[in-house]
Design a protein around this motif. Structure first.
Motif, PDB file in Angstrom:
ATOM      1  N   TYR B  19       0.699  -1.235  -0.064  1.00 50.33           N
ATOM      2  CA  TYR B  19      -0.034  -0.165  -0.125  1.00 50.33           C
ATOM      3  C   TYR B  19       0.942   1.004  -0.018  1.00 50.33           C
ATOM      4  O   TYR B  19       0.534   2.224  -0.799  1.00 50.33           O
ATOM      5  N   PHE B  23       0.417   2.598  -3.652  1.00 45.55           N
ATOM      6  CA  PHE B  23      -0.950   3.082  -3.783  1.00 45.55           C
ATOM      7  C   PHE B  23      -0.706   4.626  -4.328  1.00 45.55           C
ATOM      8  O   PHE B  23      -1.643   5.172  -5.060  1.00 45.55           O
ATOM      9  N   PRO B  24       0.484   5.544  -3.973  1.00 45.37           N
ATOM     10  CA  PRO B  24       0.382   6.814  -4.387  1.00 45.37           C
ATOM     11  C   PRO B  24       0.559   7.106  -5.776  1.00 45.37           C
ATOM     12  O   PRO B  24      -0.176   8.008  -6.456  1.00 45.37           O
ATOM     13  N   ALA B  27      -3.138   6.464  -7.065  1.00 47.11           N
ATOM     14  CA  ALA B  27      -3.977   7.598  -6.770  1.00 47.11           C
ATOM     15  C   ALA B  27      -3.620   8.790  -7.628  1.00 47.11           C
ATOM     16  O   ALA B  27      -4.495   9.428  -8.067  1.00 47.11           O
ATOM     17  N   ALA B  28      -2.325   9.148  -7.730  1.00 44.79           N
ATOM     18  CA  ALA B  28      -1.976  10.357  -8.539  1.00 44.79           C
ATOM     19  C   ALA B  28      -2.464   9.828 -10.087  1.00 44.79           C
ATOM     20  O   ALA B  28      -2.822  10.781 -10.654  1.00 44.79           O
ATOM     21  N   VAL B  30      -5.316   8.100 -10.945  1.00 47.43           N
ATOM     22  CA  VAL B  30      -6.465   8.342 -10.953  1.00 47.43           C
ATOM     23  C   VAL B  30      -7.067   9.885 -10.923  1.00 47.43           C
ATOM     24  O   VAL B  30      -8.082  10.155 -11.512  1.00 47.43           O
ATOM     25  N   SER B  31      -6.580  10.407  -9.908  1.00 49.84           N
ATOM     26  CA  SER B  31      -6.641  11.863  -9.747  1.00 49.84           C
ATOM     27  C   SER B  31      -6.554  12.682 -11.258  1.00 49.84           C
ATOM     28  O   SER B  31      -7.160  13.620 -11.580  1.00 49.84           O
ATOM     29  N   GLY B  35     -10.566  10.826 -11.700  1.00 51.81           N
ATOM     30  CA  GLY B  35     -11.290  10.184 -10.794  1.00 51.81           C
ATOM     31  C   GLY B  35     -11.312  10.502  -9.528  1.00 51.81           C
ATOM     32  O   GLY B  35     -10.443  11.493  -9.260  1.00 51.81           O
ATOM     33  N   SER B  36     -12.061   9.705  -8.590  1.00 54.59           N
ATOM     34  CA  SER B  36     -12.003  10.036  -6.964  1.00 54.59           C
ATOM     35  C   SER B  36     -11.051   9.240  -6.211  1.00 54.59           C
ATOM     36  O   SER B  36     -10.563   8.211  -6.581  1.00 54.59           O
ATOM     37  N   PHE B  37     -10.978   9.614  -4.973  1.00 57.45           N
ATOM     38  CA  PHE B  37     -10.244   8.787  -3.929  1.00 57.45           C
ATOM     39  C   PHE B  37     -10.854   7.470  -3.993  1.00 57.45           C
ATOM     40  O   PHE B  37      -9.961   6.430  -3.856  1.00 57.45           O
ATOM     41  N   ALA B  40      -9.847   5.221  -6.804  1.00 56.96           N
ATOM     42  CA  ALA B  40      -8.544   4.787  -6.702  1.00 56.96           C
ATOM     43  C   ALA B  40      -8.316   3.558  -5.782  1.00 56.96           C
ATOM     44  O   ALA B  40      -7.705   2.587  -5.995  1.00 56.96           O
ATOM     45  N   LYS B  41      -9.132   3.738  -4.487  1.00 56.78           N
ATOM     46  CA  LYS B  41      -8.990   2.856  -3.389  1.00 56.78           C
ATOM     47  C   LYS B  41      -9.538   1.649  -3.968  1.00 56.78           C
ATOM     48  O   LYS B  41      -9.059   0.361  -3.771  1.00 56.78           O
ATOM     49  N   GLN B  45      -7.330  -1.882  -4.355  1.00 58.23           N
ATOM     50  CA  GLN B  45      -7.815  -3.258  -3.348  1.00 58.23           C
ATOM     51  C   GLN B  45      -7.901  -4.437  -4.395  1.00 58.23           C
ATOM     52  O   GLN B  45      -7.574  -5.641  -4.030  1.00 58.23           O
ATOM     53  N   ASP B  46      -8.438  -4.332  -5.452  1.00 55.38           N
ATOM     54  CA  ASP B  46      -8.723  -5.341  -6.423  1.00 55.38           C
ATOM     55  C   ASP B  46      -7.393  -5.880  -7.122  1.00 55.38           C
ATOM     56  O   ASP B  46      -7.244  -7.172  -7.314  1.00 55.38           O
TER      57      ASP B  46
END
Lengths: 88, 178
Positions: B19, B23-24, B27-28, B30-31, B35-37, B40-41, B45-46
């Motif tokens: 993670y 994950f960063p 997230a970067a 998707v943003s 897209g939203s947080f 991204a989550k 996770q999948d």
């Protein structure tokens, strides 16, 4: 093992395609003749699918717990802020 | 299972590490794509689940780093699910989507909920065998059986129990078994 458990083992080998050709053909012939056996094998396949679904849900719960720790625990504040900053 | 001691504690450590490392970037991405947080989550996770199933448990070789695999999988899942915010998936559906078979019929969800409570011990043991793919020896130790043989017998007893529950349910829901 008792007979019913041996049948479960045999069905498992069949479903995993691990039976040698001769045994596989015999197994399929038995299913054609014995409707109860066919029902059992289908239900067993379904049972294994349910175990997989259950397992994924358990794993997802574990991952979500990690997520919550990382985003709610002071110790990880720098990480959380960095990620959240992308969405501001 | 090689190189990975699969216990709940080890999984927690591993997921925490993955993670923090991977994950960063997801997230970067998707943003940047709008897209939203939560999106991204969701896809990350999948991707972790796909990584666990394919690489850690089934030792599938990946031609990529750990982080690269997670990023690539999450990115593809995001594009599939959210790019057009429509329900239509591209024809060349990406193979790592682990949610395909989770939208089960309501009767299946009820059955799963029942098994998760009434048959939890059996389900946990079957999970160790079929999903986590632990050695029978490890399972015997973890679940308190005297040895490999009694753990194996117990596995088939549990499978029989779940199978019989499925059969009983199928009498209530005629369409349960196709």
């Amino acid at each position: 093992m008792r007979t019913s458990l041996n049948n479960i083992k045999l069905a498992e080998d069949y479903l995993n395609k691990q039976l040698p050709t001769g045994d596989k053909l015999l197994f399929e012939a038995r299913m054609l003749l014995d409707h109860d056996m066919l029902t059992n094998v289908k239900a067993q396949r379904h049972a294994v699918e349910l175990v997989k679904q259950y397992s994924r849900e358990q794993l997802r719960t574990e991952i979500e717990a990690v997520h919550q720790t990382l985003f709610n625990n002071k110790q990880h504040r720098t990480f959380a802020q960095r990620v959240l900053s992308f969405f501001r | 299972m090689a190189a990975f001691n699969n216990t709940a504690q080890k999984r927690e450590q591993l997921f925490s590490k993955l993670y923090q490392n991977a994950f960063p970037a997801v997230a970067a991405y998707v943003s940047k794509m709008g897209g939203s947080f939560d999106e991204a989550k969701d896809v990350f996770q999948d991707a972790l689940i796909a990584y666990y199933e394919k690489v850690l448990v089934n030792n599938t070789a990946i031609h990529n780093t750990e982080n690269g695999y997670l990023f690539g999988t999450a990115r593809n899942l995001w594009l599939q699910r959210y790019r057009n915010k429509s329900k239509q998936l591209p024809l060349d559906g990406y193979g790592d989507d682990v949610t395909d078979d989770e939208e089960a019929a309501p009767s299946a969800n009820k059955l799963l909920a029942y098994l998760a409570t009434a048959g939890k011990k059996c389900m946990d043991m079957l999970k160790a065998f079929y999903y986590d793919k632990l050695d029978t020896e490890e399972i015997a130790t973890a679940f308190g059986y005297s040895g490999v043989r009694s753990a194996t017998v117990q596995k088939y007893k549990c499978l029989e129990k779940v199978r019989n529950t499925v059969k009983q349910q199928s009498l209530q829901y005629a369409d349960f078994i196709e």
